[in-house]
Design an enzyme around this catalytic site. Sequence first.
Site, mmCIF file in Angstrom:
data_model
loop_
_atom_site.group_PDB
_atom_site.id
_atom_site.type_symbol
_atom_site.label_atom_id
_atom_site.label_comp_id
_atom_site.label_asym_id
_atom_site.label_seq_id
_atom_site.Cartn_x
_atom_site.Cartn_y
_atom_site.Cartn_z
ATOM 1 N N ALA A 90 0.874 -1.173 0.000
ATOM 2 C CA ALA A 90 0.000 0.000 0.000
ATOM 3 C C ALA A 90 0.910 1.221 0.000
ATOM 4 C CB ALA A 90 -0.905 -0.007 1.229
ATOM 5 N N SER A 91 0.820 2.013 -1.045
ATOM 6 C CA SER A 91 1.748 3.133 -1.212
ATOM 7 C C SER A 91 1.547 4.203 -0.149
ATOM 8 C CB SER A 91 1.570 3.751 -2.599
ATOM 9 O OG SER A 91 1.807 2.787 -3.606
ATOM 10 N N MET A 92 2.576 5.017 0.052
ATOM 11 C CA MET A 92 2.485 6.088 1.047
ATOM 12 C C MET A 92 1.472 7.136 0.587
ATOM 13 S SD MET A 92 6.303 7.671 0.445
ATOM 14 C CE MET A 92 6.165 8.779 1.847
#
Length: 376
Positions: A90-92
């Site tokens: 899950a990307s920042m």
Amino acid sequence: MDNYAQLLTDLTEAGVLGEEWRGAFERAPRSAFVPGAVWAPDDDAPTGYRRIARSDDPDGWRAMVDADDVVVTQLDDGDDDGPGIATSSASMPSLVADMLRHLDVSDGYDVLDIGTGTGWTSALLSARLGDEHVTTIEVDPAVAAEAARRLRAAGFAPECVVGDGLAGWAQGAPYDRIHSTAAVRRVPSAWIEQTRPGGVIVTPWGTPYANAGLLRLVVGRPGEPAHGRFVGNVSFMWMRSQRPHAVTGPSGTPDYRGPSLMDPDLAEEDVHAAFAIGLRVPGVRYEHVWDEADPSGTYRMQLSDGAGSWASARDAGWDAEDAVRQSGPRRLWDEITSARLWWLEEGKPDLCRFGVSIAPDGAQSVWLDDPGNALP
């Protein structure tokens, strides 16, 4: 105010999260899409990661999920016995907000989201544009099924497809925007063919040497090339079929030994140097290895091109007569030093001065400052 709400406020005040997206981030919090077990970096763990389960450590899990940082959600494509390579995440939030800003959507736009992952970006797009305008595709059936379940639970219903994102999804074309959350080395022709003229493709893009660019590509009219510039420094996981080769060590006796003309540290001085070097040394990848044969003890920068050429350069004593070893059709370390010299001669351009053009026949070229200044 909880941690996620505070994060959104901070991103808004910093100008990263625009008001047109703030409501979507509120309606689709990242925590609703992150699995109950995630992986935290841990140098003491055999794989380099330790598992954090929400059921065992709710505070630790929540702290990771609500922070402005990437959260690893899968290792080794789901293989429990793998070496510990992150294969889904899950990307920042700040990076997601920045990519969506570059996507530049408007009401009524149709978007293809490539790399469903946890489903979070698909939910954000659905919250902003409406379910009927979002199609999302994921290559991993297990990941896709879990994402679809979370999307439904959160009240979103974009079209969810299991398939190879490199082929796009022709059934839903044409799209006004294509958004990819996996890095490519070449922009697939299918993406361009499935995008309306004037439409935009936003994707991480890199080389085996430096996976570091965020490309914003504008599609031309039929028969015209697509052009785009790198708009940021990002590092995403590769599309599975475009993952670079593993770095291989020497096989047999090197056919060249000699001193290095530069400190190996300069071959990765910063992201801009590494990105430029990677553009000039096609197919070359590197890693740092401990030189057990050196009695003085040192690391080496080891390189290979996956086609029989390899090289290594010693970190300490790099100007000694045996510091560089090379073998194969290409002299990889010589190419690296020449590429960095070119970067210096060009005035140390940062990566946002580079861009990509895709010809109607699919041929890709990279340029500096202007499409007319293509790199050889």
